[in-house]
Design an enzyme around this catalytic site. Structure first.
Site, PDB file in Angstrom:
ATOM      1  N   CYS A   1       0.842  -1.171   0.132  1.00 35.18           N
ATOM      2  CA  CYS A   1      -0.234   0.033  -0.012  1.00 35.18           C
ATOM      3  C   CYS A   1       0.853   1.176  -0.100  1.00 35.18           C
ATOM      4  O   CYS A   1       1.960   1.060   0.406  1.00 35.18           O
ATOM      5  CB  CYS A   1      -0.777  -0.093   1.321  1.00 35.18           C
ATOM      6  SG  CYS A   1      -1.966  -1.334   1.434  1.00 35.18           S
TER       7      CYS A   1
ATOM      8  N   ARG B   1       4.956   0.299  -6.050  1.00 38.96           N
ATOM      9  CA  ARG B   1       4.701  -0.716  -4.866  1.00 38.96           C
ATOM     10  C   ARG B   1       3.971  -1.771  -5.374  1.00 38.96           C
ATOM     11  O   ARG B   1       3.776  -2.606  -4.657  1.00 38.96           O
ATOM     12  CB  ARG B   1       4.302   0.170  -3.537  1.00 38.96           C
ATOM     13  CG  ARG B   1       5.294   1.234  -3.422  1.00 38.96           C
ATOM     14  CD  ARG B   1       4.581   2.278  -2.274  1.00 38.96           C
ATOM     15  NE  ARG B   1       4.477   1.724  -1.037  1.00 38.96           N
ATOM     16  CZ  ARG B   1       5.266   1.846  -0.231  1.00 38.96           C
ATOM     17  NH1 ARG B   1       6.617   2.410  -0.243  1.00 38.96           N
ATOM     18  NH2 ARG B   1       5.234   1.346   1.007  1.00 38.96           N
TER      19      ARG B   1
ATOM     20  N   TRP C   1      -2.826  -2.732  -1.578  1.00 39.45           N
ATOM     21  CA  TRP C   1      -2.649  -3.791  -2.001  1.00 39.45           C
ATOM     22  C   TRP C   1      -3.133  -4.886  -1.149  1.00 39.45           C
ATOM     23  O   TRP C   1      -2.938  -4.941  -0.085  1.00 39.45           O
ATOM     24  CB  TRP C   1      -0.876  -3.699  -2.184  1.00 39.45           C
ATOM     25  CG  TRP C   1      -0.226  -4.503  -2.710  1.00 39.45           C
ATOM     26  CD1 TRP C   1      -0.739  -4.706  -4.123  1.00 39.45           C
ATOM     27  CD2 TRP C   1       0.836  -5.487  -2.682  1.00 39.45           C
ATOM     28  NE1 TRP C   1       0.337  -5.672  -4.575  1.00 39.45           N
ATOM     29  CE2 TRP C   1       1.282  -6.098  -3.676  1.00 39.45           C
ATOM     30  CE3 TRP C   1       1.599  -5.589  -1.326  1.00 39.45           C
ATOM     31  CZ2 TRP C   1       2.309  -6.945  -3.929  1.00 39.45           C
ATOM     32  CZ3 TRP C   1       2.837  -6.516  -1.580  1.00 39.45           C
ATOM     33  CH2 TRP C   1       3.169  -7.007  -2.703  1.00 39.45           C
TER      34      TRP C   1
ATOM     35  N   ASN D   1      -1.263   1.264   5.818  1.00 38.96           N
ATOM     36  CA  ASN D   1      -0.061   0.478   5.054  1.00 38.96           C
ATOM     37  C   ASN D   1       0.183  -0.703   6.125  1.00 38.96           C
ATOM     38  O   ASN D   1       0.752  -0.086   7.265  1.00 38.96           O
ATOM     39  CB  ASN D   1       0.987   1.088   4.491  1.00 38.96           C
ATOM     40  CG  ASN D   1       2.020   0.189   3.844  1.00 38.96           C
ATOM     41  OD1 ASN D   1       1.650  -1.003   3.543  1.00 38.96           O
ATOM     42  ND2 ASN D   1       3.044   0.677   3.801  1.00 38.96           N
ATOM     43  N   GLY D   2       0.154  -1.955   5.933  1.00 41.89           N
ATOM     44  CA  GLY D   2       0.617  -3.062   6.680  1.00 41.89           C
ATOM     45  C   GLY D   2      -0.343  -4.009   7.246  1.00 41.89           C
ATOM     46  O   GLY D   2      -1.544  -4.158   6.509  1.00 41.89           O
TER      47      GLY D   2
ATOM     48  N   GLU E   1      20.620 -21.897  -0.172  1.00 39.45           N
ATOM     49  CA  GLU E   1      20.398 -20.590  -0.140  1.00 39.45           C
ATOM     50  C   GLU E   1      20.935 -19.574   0.603  1.00 39.45           C
ATOM     51  O   GLU E   1      21.610 -18.551   0.379  1.00 39.45           O
ATOM     52  CB  GLU E   1      18.733 -20.353  -0.202  1.00 39.45           C
ATOM     53  CG  GLU E   1      18.303 -19.003   0.127  1.00 39.45           C
ATOM     54  CD  GLU E   1      18.244 -18.232  -1.018  1.00 39.45           C
ATOM     55  OE1 GLU E   1      19.056 -18.687  -2.114  1.00 39.45           O
ATOM     56  OE2 GLU E   1      17.852 -16.963  -1.270  1.00 39.45           O
TER      57      GLU E   1
ATOM     58  N   LYS F   1      23.401 -16.818  -0.548  1.00 36.54           N
ATOM     59  CA  LYS F   1      23.150 -15.465  -0.201  1.00 36.54           C
ATOM     60  C   LYS F   1      24.353 -14.992   0.442  1.00 36.54           C
ATOM     61  O   LYS F   1      24.713 -13.672   0.284  1.00 36.54           O
ATOM     62  CB  LYS F   1      21.968 -15.412   0.974  1.00 36.54           C
ATOM     63  CG  LYS F   1      21.367 -14.253   0.976  1.00 36.54           C
ATOM     64  CD  LYS F   1      19.974 -14.450  -0.062  1.00 36.54           C
ATOM     65  CE  LYS F   1      20.231 -14.365  -1.334  1.00 36.54           C
ATOM     66  NZ  LYS F   1      19.180 -14.650  -2.181  1.00 36.54           N
TER      67      LYS F   1
ATOM     68  N   GLU G   1      27.229 -14.127  -2.217  1.00 34.78           N
ATOM     69  CA  GLU G   1      26.840 -13.169  -3.151  1.00 34.78           C
ATOM     70  C   GLU G   1      27.110 -11.705  -2.691  1.00 34.78           C
ATOM     71  O   GLU G   1      27.401 -11.143  -3.563  1.00 34.78           O
ATOM     72  CB  GLU G   1      25.402 -13.438  -3.491  1.00 34.78           C
ATOM     73  CG  GLU G   1      24.411 -12.637  -4.484  1.00 34.78           C
ATOM     74  CD  GLU G   1      23.112 -12.939  -4.658  1.00 34.78           C
ATOM     75  OE1 GLU G   1      22.485 -13.444  -3.678  1.00 34.78           O
ATOM     76  OE2 GLU G   1      22.847 -12.791  -5.837  1.00 34.78           O
TER      77      GLU G   1
ATOM     78  N   HIS H   1      30.582 -37.786   3.604  1.00 30.43           N
ATOM     79  CA  HIS H   1      30.994 -38.163   2.388  1.00 30.43           C
ATOM     80  C   HIS H   1      32.068 -37.349   1.535  1.00 30.43           C
ATOM     81  O   HIS H   1      32.105 -37.170   0.479  1.00 30.43           O
ATOM     82  CB  HIS H   1      29.844 -38.490   1.519  1.00 30.43           C
ATOM     83  CG  HIS H   1      28.883 -39.365   1.780  1.00 30.43           C
ATOM     84  ND1 HIS H   1      29.098 -40.660   1.939  1.00 30.43           N
ATOM     85  CD2 HIS H   1      27.567 -39.405   2.612  1.00 30.43           C
ATOM     86  CE1 HIS H   1      28.008 -41.371   2.552  1.00 30.43           C
ATOM     87  NE2 HIS H   1      27.057 -40.480   2.919  1.00 30.43           N
TER      88      HIS H   1
ATOM     89  N   LYS I   1      20.669  -7.925 -11.888  1.00 40.40           N
ATOM     90  CA  LYS I   1      19.293  -8.334 -11.125  1.00 40.40           C
ATOM     91  C   LYS I   1      18.703  -9.287 -12.249  1.00 40.40           C
ATOM     92  O   LYS I   1      17.870 -10.267 -11.667  1.00 40.40           O
ATOM     93  CB  LYS I   1      18.631  -7.058 -10.920  1.00 40.40           C
ATOM     94  CG  LYS I   1      17.042  -7.328 -10.230  1.00 40.40           C
ATOM     95  CD  LYS I   1      17.502  -7.838  -8.788  1.00 40.40           C
ATOM     96  CE  LYS I   1      16.153  -8.496  -7.966  1.00 40.40           C
ATOM     97  NZ  LYS I   1      16.236  -9.408  -7.105  1.00 40.40           N
TER      98      LYS I   1
HETATM   99  O1  M6R Z   1      14.932 -13.286 -12.135  1.00 36.13           O
HETATM  100  P1  M6R Z   1      15.328 -14.715 -11.584  1.00 36.13           P
HETATM  101  O2  M6R Z   1      14.583 -15.318 -10.651  1.00 36.13           O
HETATM  102  O3  M6R Z   1      15.159 -15.900 -12.614  1.00 36.13           O
HETATM  103  O4  M6R Z   1      16.831 -14.825 -11.478  1.00 36.13           O
HETATM  104  C1  M6R Z   1      17.409 -15.928 -11.188  1.00 36.13           C
HETATM  105  C2  M6R Z   1      18.782 -15.666 -10.300  1.00 36.13           C
HETATM  106  O5  M6R Z   1      19.429 -14.856 -11.356  1.00 36.13           O
HETATM  107  C3  M6R Z   1      18.644 -15.044  -8.876  1.00 36.13           C
HETATM  108  O6  M6R Z   1      17.834 -15.669  -8.336  1.00 36.13           O
HETATM  109  C4  M6R Z   1      19.938 -14.857  -8.401  1.00 36.13           C
HETATM  110  O7  M6R Z   1      20.535 -16.150  -7.926  1.00 36.13           O
HETATM  111  C5  M6R Z   1      19.847 -13.980  -7.285  1.00 36.13           C
HETATM  112  N1  M6R Z   1      20.736 -12.904  -7.284  1.00 36.13           N
HETATM  113  C6  M6R Z   1      20.138 -14.751  -5.840  1.00 36.13           C
HETATM  114  O8  M6R Z   1      20.030 -13.921  -4.820  1.00 36.13           O
END
Ligand code: M6R
Length: 607
Positions: free
Chosen positions: A2, A27, A74, A98-99, A479, A483, A486, A502, A602
């Protein structure tokens, strides 16, 4: 999410409020409304859908008045229609929000028993009802506001207007952002500096727990007990940016904290809250499908890997899953009695798109779990399952991941129902667990931050980190490692806990922190045995578990992060929060470019 805006002005405000709402369109929203006070009367126009519907309403029936509030909604509680659109009116009180008001149903029951009647299905209306009740009982507006704030719990940014005070707006926040803007003889309030950018570049970001009273002369900021507080004014460059970080240092931090709200929004799309069932309208007939192929990249792939556990468990539907860059070249034998699911935040990832086209050419029905509904992947699919996370700006995916998980969980339950592999009672129990998720997420986000910040300071001194998990905690281990590397550039690996012996166990020594993700579920004992193997070799354990798990394990740890006990189906979304926060704060301590980590984009539109 929202969007909110309010003006105490010297000229008519309705048109300017709509202009400000346009700045908040990024948003995401599904209805909008504006209210003003003119000649002692409160009036409003609201419309479902896009802002041009509201503009059309205003063109037909203009709103006069030099003070007003406006909102893009939203939907979370209640369908997106005109009745549920804000502002909400009760007895001369107008509210935009909002919330999520988490204790709304308890308050609503109490007010109903007191004789109140509700017009909408929203959680927001309880705020207007409480304010009306407290003013009827004789409290002044400010005291009514403070009393209401002490009564409601949850995440909110609120702006309130009282019919009998055409010179004042009040605002308050706990979670979602709110900013005050300073004009010449006029004052403004809104969700962010972008909303206020048509009027002023001089703003104050309010902080959680603040309550503000604005009139044409300025703003008075206080805490929820009415004690005056000072917040700095700043000059913003908001007009130059598409979206704004609000009070957060990074978009990633903002997006982590948005998760309860966006998940709630996503769930409202896939769950019928009244019947407690999933509602999934899809071109894919899961009952006729022999197996499911899932393909995606990066974090989206790890959401898909979690989805595999759910589809196999709840729908007894075999799942083939691979990263898209491998899937597309595997020459996997496929047939039209299979379906394929592609998961992508951007909906533009080149490898995922190529895999989709391969499956399409083989005659499979195609489903897309995407954030960007207009994306190529969405357009080329037979069924689109939007994750409704709103724009994700940080390169490290956070809210898109948990929303992908929420959607996959709902889809697997729908598939289970269609295939007759879960009973109605099981569906109700799973849906109930999903519905509780936003509230638990808020609780976790509010409780673990100090501990994670101090742990991350320690972690930032290491060169390598290992993550372990079993069941759906295994994709989460992957994940967590993704993260961390990255955004902090610390080397990290995720393993299925049972794989430790293993190979990776050779790496364990006092320089290797091992993050073990282990809710007290059916895998717990086995994971603890693997933890013992780490402890025996001097490894430093960071144990992410729940209250039962913490009580059951006696092993020494570098840190034990204790989460609430949750149902198994929601644990990946809940345990994602500490995982994301560890990566975030470690990167902050390392001083990296959190939102734009080196070498990453991105949207990866190349192979
Ligand atoms: O836009 P997508 O979800 O297809 O992107 C896939 C990956 O490039 C994305 O998830 C990437 O691994 C992220 N930067 C992870 O945080």
């Amino acid at each position: 999410m929202c969007g909110i805006v309010g003006i105490v002005g010297t000229q008519p405000v309705a048109g300017r409020l709509v202009d400000a709402l346009k700045r908040l369109e990024y948003r995401g929203y599904d209805s909008a409304g504006v209210a003003t006070i003119h000649e002692g009367a409160l009036d409003r126009r609201r419309a479902e859908g896009k802002l041009f519907n509201l503009e059309r309403r205003l063109a037909d029936e203009p709103l006069a008045g030099n003070i007003g509030i406006a909102h893009t909604r939203w939907a979370t509680h209640g369908v997106p229609n005109e009745t549920n659109a804000h502002p909400h009116f009760v007895d001369g009180v107008a509210v935009v929000h909002n919330g999520i008001i988490e204790n709304f149903s308890e308050i609503r029951d109490e007010l109903l028993a007191d004789g109140a009647s509700f017009k909408s299905q929203t959680d927001t209306e309880v705020v207007a009802q409480l304010l009306a009740k407290y003013t009827r009982e004789g409290l002044g507006h400010r005291d009514a506001m403070l009393k209401m704030l002490r009564r409601v719990t949850g995440a909110y940014a609120l702006v309130v207007m009282f019919k009998d005070d055409p010179d004042t707006l009040m605002g308050a926040l706990s979670g979602p952002p709110l900013a005050v803007g300073y004009g010449k003889g006029e004052m403004f309030i809104g969700s962010d500096a972008i909303a206020l950018s048509p009027f002023t570049n001089e703003i104050t970001y309010l902080v959680d727990g603040d309550c503000v009273v604005i009139n044409r002369k300025g703003a008075e900021i206080m805490d929820h007990n009415g004690n005056r507080v000072e917040r700095p004014r700043q000059i913003t460059q908001a007009a130059a940016f598409l979206v704004d970080k609000g009070n957060h240092r990074h978009f990633m931090e903002k997006e982590i904290h948005e998760q309860p709200e966006v998940i709630s929004h996503a769930l409202s799309h896939y769950i019928d809250f009244t019947s407690g069932t999933v509602k999934v309208d899809t071109a894919i007939d899961f009952s006729a499908v022999r197996s499911l192929a899932i393909s995606a990249c990066g974090t989206a792939y790890l959401a898909g890997l979690t989805g595999k556990y759910w589809f196999e468990r709840y729908a007894r539907l075999p799942v083939e899953i691979d990263v898209a860059s491998e899937f597309r070249y595997r020459e996997m034998p496929l047939s039209p009695d299979q379906a394929a699911l592609f998961i992508s935040q951007s909906g533009e990832t080149a490898d995922t798109l190529a895999s989709l086209r391969y499956c399409k050419a083989e005659g499979l029905k195609i489903g897309a779990v995407v954030n960007v509904k207009e994306s190529t992947i969405a357009r080329e699919s037979d069924a689109v399952f939007p994750i409704l996370a709103g724009p994700e700006i940080g390169v490290a995916s956070t809210k898109a991941f948990t929303c992908q998980l929420a959607v996959l969980a709902a889809l697997s339950i729908a598939a289970g129902r269609e295939r007759g592999t879960i009973s109605a009672a099981e569906e109700t129990a799973l849906v109930k667990a999903l519905m509780e998720m936003p509230r638990i997420m808020t609780r976790v986000l509010n409780s673990i931050q100090p501990q994670i910040e101090s742990l991350s300071r320690d972690l930032s001194r290491y060169k390598d980190v290992l993550y372990l998990g079993r069941g759906t905690s295994y994709p989460l281990a992957l994940e967590g490692a993704l993260k961390l590397k990255e955004i902090s550039y610390i080397h990290a690996e995720g393993y299925a806990a049972g794989e430790l012996k293993h190979g990776p166990i050779a790496l364990i020594d006092e320089n290797m922190p091992v993050i073990v993700i282990a809710p007290h579920d059916r895998f717990f004992e086995k994971t603890v045995s693997n933890m013992q193997e780490v402890a025996a070799r001097g490894g430093k354990i960071i144990f992410i578990t729940d209250e039962k798990g913490a009580a059951a394990s006696k092993l020494p740890t570098m840190a034990t992060i204790v989460l609430p006990m949750v149902e198994e189906i929601i644990s990946p979304m809940i345990y994602a929060l500490p995982i994301q926060m560890i990566a975030y704060y470690t990167a902050v301590f390392m001083g990296t470019d959190v939102d734009q980590p080196r070498n990453l984009a991105k949207s990866v539109t190349v192979e």
